[in-house]
Write an enzyme that holds these catalytic residues in place. Structure first.
Site, PDB file in Angstrom:
ATOM      1  N   ARG A  10      39.697  55.859  41.406  1.00  0.00           N
ATOM      2  CA  ARG A  10      40.856  55.007  41.650  1.00  0.00           C
ATOM      3  C   ARG A  10      41.047  54.069  40.457  1.00  0.00           C
ATOM      4  O   ARG A  10      40.124  53.363  40.053  1.00  0.00           O
ATOM      5  CB  ARG A  10      40.639  54.169  42.925  1.00  0.00           C
ATOM      6  N   HIS A  55      48.694  46.237  40.523  1.00  0.00           N
ATOM      7  CA  HIS A  55      47.466  45.513  40.853  1.00  0.00           C
ATOM      8  C   HIS A  55      47.589  44.097  40.286  1.00  0.00           C
ATOM      9  O   HIS A  55      46.929  43.726  39.326  1.00  0.00           O
ATOM     10  CB  HIS A  55      46.255  46.245  40.254  1.00  0.00           C
ATOM     11  N   GLU A 101      46.499  44.969  47.457  1.00  0.00           N
ATOM     12  CA  GLU A 101      46.311  43.629  48.026  1.00  0.00           C
ATOM     13  C   GLU A 101      47.500  42.692  47.833  1.00  0.00           C
ATOM     14  O   GLU A 101      47.338  41.564  47.346  1.00  0.00           O
ATOM     15  CB  GLU A 101      45.046  42.985  47.448  1.00  0.00           C
ATOM     16  N   ASN A 241      40.747  47.427  51.577  1.00  0.00           N
ATOM     17  CA  ASN A 241      39.736  46.768  50.754  1.00  0.00           C
ATOM     18  C   ASN A 241      38.958  45.822  51.666  1.00  0.00           C
ATOM     19  O   ASN A 241      39.504  44.821  52.140  1.00  0.00           O
ATOM     20  CB  ASN A 241      40.381  45.972  49.613  1.00  0.00           C
ATOM     21  N   TYR A 243      35.397  43.614  52.241  1.00  0.00           N
ATOM     22  CA  TYR A 243      34.207  43.044  51.620  1.00  0.00           C
ATOM     23  C   TYR A 243      33.402  42.145  52.552  1.00  0.00           C
ATOM     24  O   TYR A 243      32.193  42.042  52.410  1.00  0.00           O
ATOM     25  CB  TYR A 243      34.597  42.195  50.404  1.00  0.00           C
ATOM     26  N   GLU A 316      38.321  49.852  48.494  1.00  0.00           N
ATOM     27  CA  GLU A 316      37.343  48.988  47.822  1.00  0.00           C
ATOM     28  C   GLU A 316      36.326  48.513  48.843  1.00  0.00           C
ATOM     29  O   GLU A 316      36.673  48.146  49.966  1.00  0.00           O
ATOM     30  CB  GLU A 316      38.003  47.740  47.189  1.00  0.00           C
TER      31      GLU A 316
END
Length: 417
Positions: A10, A55, A101, A241, A243, A316
């Site tokens: 990616r 991005h 995002e 994504n 985390y 991610e």
């Protein structure tokens, strides 16, 4: 990547590298050539390109001309850029992401002012201009319409011939109610509404989450009938994504003095990593990341149920460490914490898949230590250590572990359906 045996990579295309002045200037052929070489090199190694169009960056020309994402004109520029990419690379690229995002771009760029273009109200941050209670929603609306414009162009002119798929990537923390009270449970749902459902609901359902409509009223821009038509087939997959996870406390029925999320236009909830002084999971060297693998399964399951099991990719997931120049080679290569983080989150993801979640792939952030936005070179995410003085790259323990994991769980075909 070939040594790790990953089957997809990616990466993001820099808009300004392709069109330095947007649709108001010439195409930079050197930029097109660069990405052509990258895509061809990947394919020669049997690695599929998984391409993100935006991005966080935008040509400065568009910011200067009309305020970038604050203007509805941005969707014309983004559509122009997207079509150039489909035309130039779509014969080889089978997975497109419009935005990475955008929920963080709208929040950091236009509410807190922590990220470019650094706009906010004085009560939210230290900015020279901006309106934290209005601009994030204007920006989000224009990004959603830009996404719809790009998807419409792809579906109408390129998808049948190129046989690819197109989606969007959101940052999705998991929000755990801090108590079993109905107020805190409702607050955790508001947190999801005001963060990732904020973008996914319009793209999939053609309208903003009910929580947002009820609280914000006419602060939220409206979608026209034509907008809703374009949003009807708004994506082929959802990129996630993920985390970290947080506790959430209600701030409507109780007073929350300070912290992220507490204002009405943020959703009236208090986000915290601790409960009664105990963190939600083991801390990392970064103040925003605590290790809570269950959050992966819960996030994927939630999105599966809310969006009728739309295909998902984990775009991610990774573990951050603050750079420590005093580390010995053994210390910076033996990243047991990163290995354990990945193992826990992948097992949680596998559990969600076992329960029926349509997850098509997983990407680690990241292959190499990198320039981490406003944190620069102070944060390291890489499976490979990078010596920034020499650019020498050395695989960490996590890279060896991931190679073994891939070999054990190898899938022969890269699914596109």
């Amino acid at each position: 990547m070939e040594a790790l045996k990953v089957n997809s990579y990616r990466f993001s295309i820099s808009w300004a590298r392709i069109l330095p002045k947007g649709r108001f200037g010439e195409v930079n052929s050197a930029g097109i050539s660069y990405y052509n070489r990258l895509i061809d090199a990947l394919l020669l190694k049997g690695i599929q390109p998984f391409v993100t169009l935006n991005h966080f960056d935008i040509p400065q020309e568009l910011e200067d001309r009309y305020g970038g994402w604050l203007s509805s004109r941005s969707k014309e520029d983004f559509g122009y850029f997207a079509e150039l990419c489909f035309k130039s690379f779509g014969d080889r690229v089978k997975h497109w992401v419009t935005f990475n995002e955008p929920n963080l771009l709208a929040t950091y760029g236009y509410r807190t002012g922590l990220g470019p273009p650094c706009r906010c109200s004085n009560t939210f941050g230290n900015c020279s201009e901006g309106d934290s209670e209005k601009e994030p929603f204007v920006v989000a609306h224009n990004i959603i319409l830009s996404h719809a414009a790009a998807v419409d162009i792809y579906r109408t002119k390129y998808q049948t011939k190129q046989d690819g798929r197109i989606g969007i990537v959101v940052n999705a923390y998991w929000y755990e109610p801090i108590s079993n009270s109905m107020a805190d449970k409702l607050a955790s749902e508001r947190a999801r509404s005001f963060t990732f459902n904020w973008f996914l609901d319009p793209i999939i359902f053609g309208k903003y989450p009910t929580d947002m409509q009820n609280i914000l009223g006419n602060i939220l821009p409206e979608f026209s009938i034509n907008d809703k038509v374009k949003l009807k087939r708004g994506l082929d997959f959802i990129g996630i994504n993920h985390y970290a996870s947080y506790y959430v406390q209600d701030c409507i029925s109780s007073i929350c003095e300070s912290g992220p999320g507490i204002t009405r236009t943020e959703g009236s909830y208090l986000q915290s990593a601790t409960k009664d002084g105990v963190p939600i999971g083991p801390p990392t060297s970064l103040d925003w990341q605590y290790v809570y693998p269950q959050g992966m399964e819960k996030t994927v399951t939630y999105l599966k149920e809310r969006y009728n099991n739309t295909p998902m990719f984990i775009t991610e997931n990774g573990y951050a460490e603050l750079d420590n120049p005093n580390y010995t080679e053994e210390q910076y290569l033996n990243d047991f914490n990163r290995k354990n983080y990945m193992a826990g989150h992948l097992e949680a993801l596998l559990e969600a898949i076992r329960k029926g979640a349509d997850v098509r792939g997983y990407f680690v952030w990241s292959l190499l230590d990198n320039f981490e936005w406003i944190r620069g070179y102070t944060v390291r995410f890489g499976l490979h250590h990078v010596d920034y003085a020499t650019l020498k790259r050395i695989p960490r323990l996590s890279a060896s572990w991931y190679k073994e994991f891939i070999a054990k769980h190898k899938i022969e075909t890269f699914s596109q359906e």
